[in-house]
Design a protein around this motif. Structure first.
Motif, PDB file in Angstrom:
ATOM      1  N   SER A 142       0.842  -1.189   0.000  1.00 34.53           N
ATOM      2  CA  SER A 142       0.000   0.000   0.000  1.00 34.53           C
ATOM      3  C   SER A 142       0.883   1.246   0.000  1.00 34.53           C
ATOM      4  CB  SER A 142      -0.909   0.013   1.238  1.00 34.53           C
ATOM      5  OG  SER A 142      -0.129   0.148   2.415  1.00 34.53           O
ATOM      6  N   PRO A 143       0.375   2.382  -0.493  1.00 30.82           N
ATOM      7  CA  PRO A 143       1.179   3.609  -0.489  1.00 30.82           C
ATOM      8  C   PRO A 143       1.704   3.987   0.894  1.00 30.82           C
ATOM      9  CG  PRO A 143      -0.714   3.888  -1.920  1.00 30.82           C
ATOM     10  CD  PRO A 143      -0.903   2.572  -1.219  1.00 30.82           C
ATOM     11  N   GLU A 167       0.810   1.833  16.377  1.00 29.14           N
ATOM     12  CA  GLU A 167       0.039   1.096  17.365  1.00 29.14           C
ATOM     13  C   GLU A 167       0.713  -0.243  17.662  1.00 29.14           C
ATOM     14  OE1 GLU A 167      -3.970   0.634  16.041  1.00 29.14           O
ATOM     15  OE2 GLU A 167      -4.288   2.785  15.746  1.00 29.14           O
ATOM     16  N   SER A 168       0.322  -0.846  18.772  1.00 31.82           N
ATOM     17  CA  SER A 168       0.844  -2.151  19.127  1.00 31.82           C
ATOM     18  C   SER A 168       0.525  -3.155  18.021  1.00 31.82           C
ATOM     19  CB  SER A 168       0.221  -2.617  20.452  1.00 31.82           C
ATOM     20  OG  SER A 168       0.679  -3.903  20.790  1.00 31.82           O
ATOM     21  N   GLY A 169       1.530  -3.920  17.608  1.00 32.24           N
ATOM     22  CA  GLY A 169       1.311  -4.958  16.612  1.00 32.24           C
ATOM     23  C   GLY A 169       1.503  -4.537  15.174  1.00 32.24           C
ATOM     24  N   THR A 170       1.932  -3.285  14.924  1.00 34.76           N
ATOM     25  CA  THR A 170       2.103  -2.827  13.544  1.00 34.76           C
ATOM     26  C   THR A 170       3.459  -3.218  12.962  1.00 34.76           C
ATOM     27  OG1 THR A 170       2.779  -0.666  14.433  1.00 34.76           O
ATOM     28  CG2 THR A 170       0.499  -0.882  13.668  1.00 34.76           C
ATOM     29  N   GLY A 171       4.380  -3.721  13.789  1.00 39.74           N
ATOM     30  CA  GLY A 171       5.660  -4.173  13.267  1.00 39.74           C
ATOM     31  C   GLY A 171       6.830  -3.267  13.577  1.00 39.74           C
ATOM     32  N   LYS A 172       6.765  -2.519  14.675  1.00 35.85           N
ATOM     33  CA  LYS A 172       7.843  -1.570  14.990  1.00 35.85           C
ATOM     34  C   LYS A 172       9.180  -2.273  15.205  1.00 35.85           C
ATOM     35  CE  LYS A 172       5.596   0.292  18.466  1.00 35.85           C
ATOM     36  NZ  LYS A 172       4.321  -0.479  18.342  1.00 35.85           N
ATOM     37  N   GLU A 173       9.155  -3.426  15.895  1.00 28.36           N
ATOM     38  CA  GLU A 173      10.416  -4.128  16.133  1.00 28.36           C
ATOM     39  C   GLU A 173      10.982  -4.688  14.833  1.00 28.36           C
ATOM     40  OE1 GLU A 173      12.221  -7.829  18.728  1.00 28.36           O
ATOM     41  OE2 GLU A 173      10.464  -6.766  19.503  1.00 28.36           O
ATOM     42  N   LEU A 174      10.124  -5.162  13.936  1.00 35.07           N
ATOM     43  CA  LEU A 174      10.596  -5.643  12.641  1.00 35.07           C
ATOM     44  C   LEU A 174      11.204  -4.495  11.840  1.00 35.07           C
ATOM     45  CD1 LEU A 174       7.745  -8.069  11.505  1.00 35.07           C
ATOM     46  CD2 LEU A 174       9.931  -8.630  12.586  1.00 35.07           C
ATOM     47  N   LEU A 309      -3.291  -1.826  10.555  1.00 38.81           N
ATOM     48  CA  LEU A 309      -3.765  -2.742   9.514  1.00 38.81           C
ATOM     49  C   LEU A 309      -5.082  -2.283   8.913  1.00 38.81           C
ATOM     50  CD1 LEU A 309      -3.402  -5.361   7.949  1.00 38.81           C
ATOM     51  CD2 LEU A 309      -4.435  -6.585   9.873  1.00 38.81           C
ATOM     52  N   ARG A 310      -5.955  -1.647   9.704  1.00 42.04           N
ATOM     53  CA  ARG A 310      -7.253  -1.226   9.184  1.00 42.04           C
ATOM     54  C   ARG A 310      -7.122  -0.172   8.089  1.00 42.04           C
ATOM     55  NH1 ARG A 310      -6.654   0.853  14.239  1.00 42.04           N
ATOM     56  NH2 ARG A 310      -6.562   3.133  14.425  1.00 42.04           N
ATOM     57  N   GLU A 311      -5.936   0.458   7.986  1.00 48.48           N
ATOM     58  CA  GLU A 311      -5.717   1.461   6.948  1.00 48.48           C
ATOM     59  C   GLU A 311      -5.060   0.868   5.696  1.00 48.48           C
ATOM     60  OE1 GLU A 311      -3.611   4.817   8.496  1.00 48.48           O
ATOM     61  OE2 GLU A 311      -5.023   5.086  10.174  1.00 48.48           O
ATOM     62  N   ARG A 312      -4.837  -0.441   5.691  1.00 48.05           N
ATOM     63  CA  ARG A 312      -4.234  -1.081   4.524  1.00 48.05           C
ATOM     64  C   ARG A 312      -4.814  -2.485   4.324  1.00 48.05           C
ATOM     65  NH1 ARG A 312       0.875  -3.897   5.858  1.00 48.05           N
ATOM     66  NH2 ARG A 312       1.230  -3.899   8.085  1.00 48.05           N
ATOM     67  N   LEU A 343     -12.356 -11.772   7.500  1.00 49.11           N
ATOM     68  CA  LEU A 343     -11.181 -11.071   8.021  1.00 49.11           C
ATOM     69  C   LEU A 343     -11.167  -9.614   7.577  1.00 49.11           C
ATOM     70  CD1 LEU A 343      -8.340 -13.737   7.582  1.00 49.11           C
ATOM     71  CD2 LEU A 343      -9.903 -13.399   9.494  1.00 49.11           C
ATOM     72  N   ALA A 344     -11.622  -9.351   6.349  1.00 48.68           N
ATOM     73  CA  ALA A 344     -11.630  -7.980   5.829  1.00 48.68           C
ATOM     74  C   ALA A 344     -12.641  -7.102   6.560  1.00 48.68           C
ATOM     75  CB  ALA A 344     -11.928  -7.980   4.335  1.00 48.68           C
ATOM     76  N   SER A 345     -13.638  -7.708   7.216  1.00 49.56           N
ATOM     77  CA  SER A 345     -14.652  -6.925   7.930  1.00 49.56           C
ATOM     78  C   SER A 345     -14.274  -6.671   9.388  1.00 49.56           C
ATOM     79  CB  SER A 345     -16.003  -7.656   7.883  1.00 49.56           C
ATOM     80  OG  SER A 345     -15.956  -8.870   8.642  1.00 49.56           O
ATOM     81  N   HIS A 346     -13.160  -7.240   9.815  1.00 50.71           N
ATOM     82  CA  HIS A 346     -12.703  -7.079  11.199  1.00 50.71           C
ATOM     83  C   HIS A 346     -11.915  -5.771  11.341  1.00 50.71           C
ATOM     84  CE1 HIS A 346     -11.693  -8.296  15.224  1.00 50.71           C
ATOM     85  NE2 HIS A 346     -10.397  -8.407  14.978  1.00 50.71           N
ATOM     86  N   ASP A 347     -11.925  -5.168  12.517  1.00 40.35           N
ATOM     87  CA  ASP A 347     -11.274  -3.866  12.728  1.00 40.35           C
ATOM     88  C   ASP A 347      -9.788  -3.986  13.065  1.00 40.35           C
ATOM     89  OD1 ASP A 347     -11.493  -1.023  12.797  1.00 40.35           O
ATOM     90  OD2 ASP A 347     -11.329  -1.106  14.975  1.00 40.35           O
ATOM     91  N   TRP A 348      -9.316  -5.143  13.489  1.00 35.60           N
ATOM     92  CA  TRP A 348      -7.911  -5.429  13.779  1.00 35.60           C
ATOM     93  C   TRP A 348      -7.277  -4.466  14.788  1.00 35.60           C
ATOM     94  CZ3 TRP A 348      -7.072 -10.123  12.600  1.00 35.60           C
ATOM     95  CH2 TRP A 348      -7.700 -10.693  11.492  1.00 35.60           C
ATOM     96  N   PRO A 349      -7.814  -4.407  15.999  1.00 35.15           N
ATOM     97  CA  PRO A 349      -7.192  -3.538  17.012  1.00 35.15           C
ATOM     98  C   PRO A 349      -5.775  -3.973  17.370  1.00 35.15           C
ATOM     99  CG  PRO A 349      -8.856  -4.958  18.007  1.00 35.15           C
ATOM    100  CD  PRO A 349      -9.010  -5.089  16.529  1.00 35.15           C
ATOM    101  N   GLY A 350      -5.472  -5.276  17.190  1.00 37.14           N
ATOM    102  CA  GLY A 350      -4.122  -5.772  17.472  1.00 37.14           C
ATOM    103  C   GLY A 350      -3.221  -5.794  16.259  1.00 37.14           C
ATOM    104  N   ASN A 351      -3.738  -5.304  15.127  1.00 37.23           N
ATOM    105  CA  ASN A 351      -2.962  -5.119  13.898  1.00 37.23           C
ATOM    106  C   ASN A 351      -2.373  -6.424  13.359  1.00 37.23           C
ATOM    107  OD1 ASN A 351      -3.180  -2.151  13.442  1.00 37.23           O
ATOM    108  ND2 ASN A 351      -2.454  -2.160  15.548  1.00 37.23           N
ATOM    109  N   VAL A 352      -1.190  -6.340  12.740  1.00 31.72           N
ATOM    110  CA  VAL A 352      -0.634  -7.503  12.038  1.00 31.72           C
ATOM    111  C   VAL A 352      -0.319  -8.635  13.010  1.00 31.72           C
ATOM    112  CG1 VAL A 352       1.219  -8.298  10.521  1.00 31.72           C
ATOM    113  CG2 VAL A 352       0.268  -6.014  10.226  1.00 31.72           C
ATOM    114  N   ARG A 353       0.073  -8.295  14.231  1.00 34.66           N
ATOM    115  CA  ARG A 353       0.309  -9.338  15.232  1.00 34.66           C
ATOM    116  C   ARG A 353      -0.968 -10.137  15.480  1.00 34.66           C
ATOM    117  NH1 ARG A 353       1.604  -6.575  20.108  1.00 34.66           N
ATOM    118  NH2 ARG A 353       3.774  -6.462  19.464  1.00 34.66           N
TER     119      ARG A 353
END
Length: 448
Positions: A142-143, A167-174, A309-312, A343-353
């Motif tokens: 995604s852009p 946010e938590s789970g977006t991949g900051k450590e990666l 994740l909800r933005e991509r 899965l696409a209808s879920h809000d993903w508060p925990g993001n990619v994790r």
């Protein structure tokens, strides 16, 4: 009347090809109180802009009819989109209640009794998009992700201190590890220090090291993380959790590149590249006097924000397939289209994790429904024993279900607390140490 989506503003943002480099360009935009001067508003950037009464919002309003986190505005290549965050009194755009809607110049946003206006500037802001769809182990086409990759790629060539937000789970450590591996320091130490996990009584010793006999129990001298990372990269994870009394000491270390062990009088110099990460809004923490402004500006030489994740959501199929292959081989990669729709209808508060953990459940328990996997409203299907456990011996099956409960419960608490371990501990009735033990047990802190 409720609107789930509306058409975007045609001229708000665009993706351009400029001398073979793809650039995401958008006009400067601000959201301001109706009748106020634009300078008093919040400028919209690549990161989200939250609106509400809580101190950690980018735009805080003093209105009892507004929720703590009422709504947010995010930018994407289609324009500026406002999203209601489950507010009590709803979010209205030009008189229509919306769950999400694209805004145009002059759009009137009503939250509670507060009226806000979107103001567009003639000046443009451009972000170079990476040509790649990964950075280290981070995936994204995604852009917004490619804009983050572009910043990380440029930062890797320098020695500048980098602040990674998300946010938590977006991949900051990666992102931090990828930054190290793409830098000239890749063959030298990579040390991660969790500012929120260390015991308050031992955190200074862990950071600076100590001499033998420096305090009760110091039976031998030990180096701190600054020395351990000499020549390489030191990641100060969850920097927003660092106690206020230690922040001026860290600032001095950042400026002098030297530190003194507890119990010693001499300074030890080191050569370290600093990376900091947090899920907190550090500017709001500075305004609330919980984080030093001088330290914030010293850390944020280059700031990279990873989108939630909800933005991509357009990246879900690729991410799901990747996790399924990692967790179950080629057979595990067969995720049905109807599952992807759920899965696409879920809000993903925990993001990619959270997504990875959901995919792991689906691969481990093939009979589990997608609704149950994402923790939708409890029903008979979510309480039923998965078919794959019937063949296990009783105690093994029981242990599997206890672990599944612990993991799901912890994920939900951390997601509700937006990754704040102290808040998750408070709402769950567990100690911070117990939360960290469970995080380590289930590997929930491994991807930032």
């Amino acid at each position: 009347m409720s609107v789930s989506d509306t058409k975007p503003s045609a001229t708000a943002t665009r993706v351009l090809q400029r001398e073979r480099a793809e650039v995401w360009t958008h006009r400067k935009m601000r959201v301001v109180l109706e009748g106020a001067t634009p300078e008093l508003g919040a400028e919209l950037g690549a990161a989200r802009t939250r609106i509400g009464t809580a101190e950690d919002n980018e735009l805080r309003v003093d209105d009892a009819s507004v929720s703590a986190h009422h709504c947010e505005i995010v930018l994407d290549p289609r324009g500026a989109q406002v999203r209601d965050l489950g507010s009590t009194n709803g979010t209205f755009v030009d008189g229509v209640r919306v769950e999400r809607a694209y805004l145009g110049t002059g759009s009137l946003i009503e939250v509670g009794k507060t009226r806000l206006v979107l103001v567009t500037d003639a000046d443009e802001v451009s972000l170079a998009l990476s040509q790649r769809t990964n950075f280290g182990s981070l995936l994204g086409h995604s852009p917004k992700m490619r804009a983050a990759f572009g910043l990380l790629e440029q930062a890797a060539k320098t020695e500048a201190t980098v602040l990674i937000l998300g946010e938590s789970g977006t991949g900051k450590e990666l992102a931090a590890r990828g930054l190290h591996e793409a830098s000239p320091r890749r063959d030298h130490p990579y040390i991660v220090f969790d500012c929120g996990a260390a015991s308050p009584s031992l955190i200074e010793s862990a950071l600076f090291g100590h001499a033998r006999g420096a305090f009760t129990g110091a039976t031998e001298a030990r180096p701190g993380v600054f020395e351990q990372a000499d020549g390489g990269t030191l990641v100060l994870d969850e920097i927003g959790e660092l106690p206020l009394d230690l922040q001026p000491k860290l600032l001095r270390v950042l400026e002098s590149r030297s530190a003194r062990r507890l119990g010693e009088s001499t300074e030890r110099r080191f050569d370290v590249r600093f990376v900091a990460s947090t899920n907190r809004n550090l500017l709001a923490e500075v305004k609330a006097q919980r984080f030093r402004g001088d330290l914030y500006y010293r850390l944020s030489v280059i700031t990279v924000t990873l989108p939630p994740l909800r933005e991509r959501l357009e990246e879900l199929p690729r991410l799901v397939a990747q996790f399924a292959r990692q967790l179950g081989g080629e057979k595990g990669a067969e995720i049905a289209p109807q599952v992807l729709r759920v899965l696409a209808s879920h809000d993903w508060p925990g993001n990619v994790r959270e997504l990875r953990n959901v995919v792991e459940r689906l691969v481990t328990f093939p009979g589990l429904s997608a609704d149950a996997a994402v923790g939708r409203a409890p029903s008979e299907s979510t309480l039923a024993v998965p078919d794959t456990t019937w063949g296990l011996e009783f105690h093994a099956a029981k242990e599997a279900h206890i672990e599944a409960f612990e993991r799901a419960y912890l994920e939900r608490r951390l997601a509700e607390a937006r990754g704040n371990v102290s808040e998750a501990a408070r709402t769950s009735g567990l100690s911070r140490q117990s939360i960290h033990r469970l995080i380590n047990k289930y590997g929930l802190g491994s991807d930032g």
